[in-house]
Design an enzyme around this catalytic site. Structure first.
Site, PDB file in Angstrom:
ATOM      1  N   ASN A  92       0.587  -1.195   0.324  1.00  0.00           N
ATOM      2  CA  ASN A  92      -0.064   0.300  -0.037  1.00  0.00           C
ATOM      3  C   ASN A  92       0.850   1.639  -0.154  1.00  0.00           C
ATOM      4  O   ASN A  92       2.054   1.211   0.694  1.00  0.00           O
ATOM      5  CB  ASN A  92      -0.627  -0.169   1.253  1.00  0.00           C
ATOM      6  CG  ASN A  92      -1.921  -1.358   1.032  1.00  0.00           C
ATOM      7  OD1 ASN A  92      -1.730  -1.278   0.492  1.00  0.00           O
ATOM      8  ND2 ASN A  92      -1.907  -1.525   2.150  1.00  0.00           N
ATOM      9  N   GLY A  98      -3.677   3.208   1.658  1.00  0.00           N
ATOM     10  CA  GLY A  98      -3.948   2.292   2.612  1.00  0.00           C
ATOM     11  C   GLY A  98      -2.983   1.927   3.712  1.00  0.00           C
ATOM     12  O   GLY A  98      -2.997   1.583   4.686  1.00  0.00           O
ATOM     13  N   HIS A 103       6.790   2.379   6.546  1.00  0.00           N
ATOM     14  CA  HIS A 103       8.104   1.813   6.202  1.00  0.00           C
ATOM     15  C   HIS A 103       7.790   0.806   5.303  1.00  0.00           C
ATOM     16  O   HIS A 103       6.981  -0.416   5.436  1.00  0.00           O
ATOM     17  CB  HIS A 103       9.049   1.028   7.542  1.00  0.00           C
ATOM     18  CG  HIS A 103      10.274   0.870   6.939  1.00  0.00           C
ATOM     19  ND1 HIS A 103      11.463   0.651   8.078  1.00  0.00           N
ATOM     20  CD2 HIS A 103       9.945  -0.638   6.434  1.00  0.00           C
ATOM     21  CE1 HIS A 103      12.068  -0.471   7.869  1.00  0.00           C
ATOM     22  NE2 HIS A 103      11.668  -1.022   6.826  1.00  0.00           N
ATOM     23  N   HIS A 105       6.626  -2.684   3.146  1.00  0.00           N
ATOM     24  CA  HIS A 105       6.640  -3.815   3.412  1.00  0.00           C
ATOM     25  C   HIS A 105       4.968  -3.907   2.313  1.00  0.00           C
ATOM     26  O   HIS A 105       5.031  -3.502   1.966  1.00  0.00           O
ATOM     27  CB  HIS A 105       6.203  -3.924   4.893  1.00  0.00           C
ATOM     28  CG  HIS A 105       4.815  -3.044   4.989  1.00  0.00           C
ATOM     29  ND1 HIS A 105       4.973  -2.133   4.987  1.00  0.00           N
ATOM     30  CD2 HIS A 105       3.346  -2.704   4.893  1.00  0.00           C
ATOM     31  CE1 HIS A 105       3.523  -1.404   5.936  1.00  0.00           C
ATOM     32  NE2 HIS A 105       3.184  -1.827   5.537  1.00  0.00           N
ATOM     33  N   HIS A 107       2.092  -6.982   2.060  1.00  0.00           N
ATOM     34  CA  HIS A 107       1.440  -8.233   2.911  1.00  0.00           C
ATOM     35  C   HIS A 107       1.744  -9.061   1.860  1.00  0.00           C
ATOM     36  O   HIS A 107       0.705  -9.610   0.594  1.00  0.00           O
ATOM     37  CB  HIS A 107       0.137  -7.777   2.618  1.00  0.00           C
ATOM     38  CG  HIS A 107       0.354  -6.478   3.364  1.00  0.00           C
ATOM     39  ND1 HIS A 107      -0.609  -5.887   4.389  1.00  0.00           N
ATOM     40  CD2 HIS A 107       0.333  -4.562   3.166  1.00  0.00           C
ATOM     41  CE1 HIS A 107      -0.872  -5.123   5.070  1.00  0.00           C
ATOM     42  NE2 HIS A 107       0.132  -4.230   4.524  1.00  0.00           N
TER      43      HIS A 107
END
Ligand code: AMP
Ligand code: ZN
Length: 119
Positions: A92, A98, A103, A105, A107
């Site tokens: 995101n 969202g 930092h 990342h 999902h």
């Protein structure tokens, strides 16, 4: 922005071990942890150890980093048993995307079917 570490960044603090996490994988470049509020039976976050604010800050020079992250995601998907039926890897960017932790990342989510497009 791409610094080794940002003082008030939650994930920099997790990388440094200052905040506990459930680690799934750790090497010199990538950390993978279980999401604290999973939205799927398997919900893992993969992040670079060094601070990158979001995917909007990536450059062609980050190709190796992305290869490491996606390669690790594929390995974890196999070891978590979600590779067969399929899974989702998503990042995101910004408020409307969202993003709540600034930092970078990814999902890794699996264990159930997902809709498209996401909400
Ligand atoms: P995003 O909203 O895309 O920035 O994703 C941030 C994710 O971090 C959310 O899914 C949160 O549930 C997760 N999260 C927040 N704090 C922690 C934490 N301390 N440990 C693990 N995951 C966290
Ligand atoms: Zn950070």
């Amino acid at each position: 922005m791409s610094l080794d570490r940002v003082a008030d960044c939650l994930f920099c603090r997790i990388v440094a071990g200052e905040i506990p996490s459930t680690k799934v994988h750790e090497d010199d470049v990538v950390l993978a942890i279980r999401d604290i509020a999973p939205r799927a039976p398997t919900h893992i976050l993969l992040m670079p150890r060094r601070h990158v604010a979001s995917a909007a800050d990536l450059t062609p020079g980050d190709g190796d980093l992305l290869g490491r992250i996606f390669g690790t995601a594929a390995d974890i998907a196999r070891s978590e048993g979600i590779a067969g039926p399929g899974y989702r890897v998503v990042t995101n960017v910004g408020a409307w995307g969202g993003q709540t932790v600034d930092h970078l990342h990814f999902h890794l989510m699996g264990g159930r079917a997902f809709e498209w497009p996401p909400g």
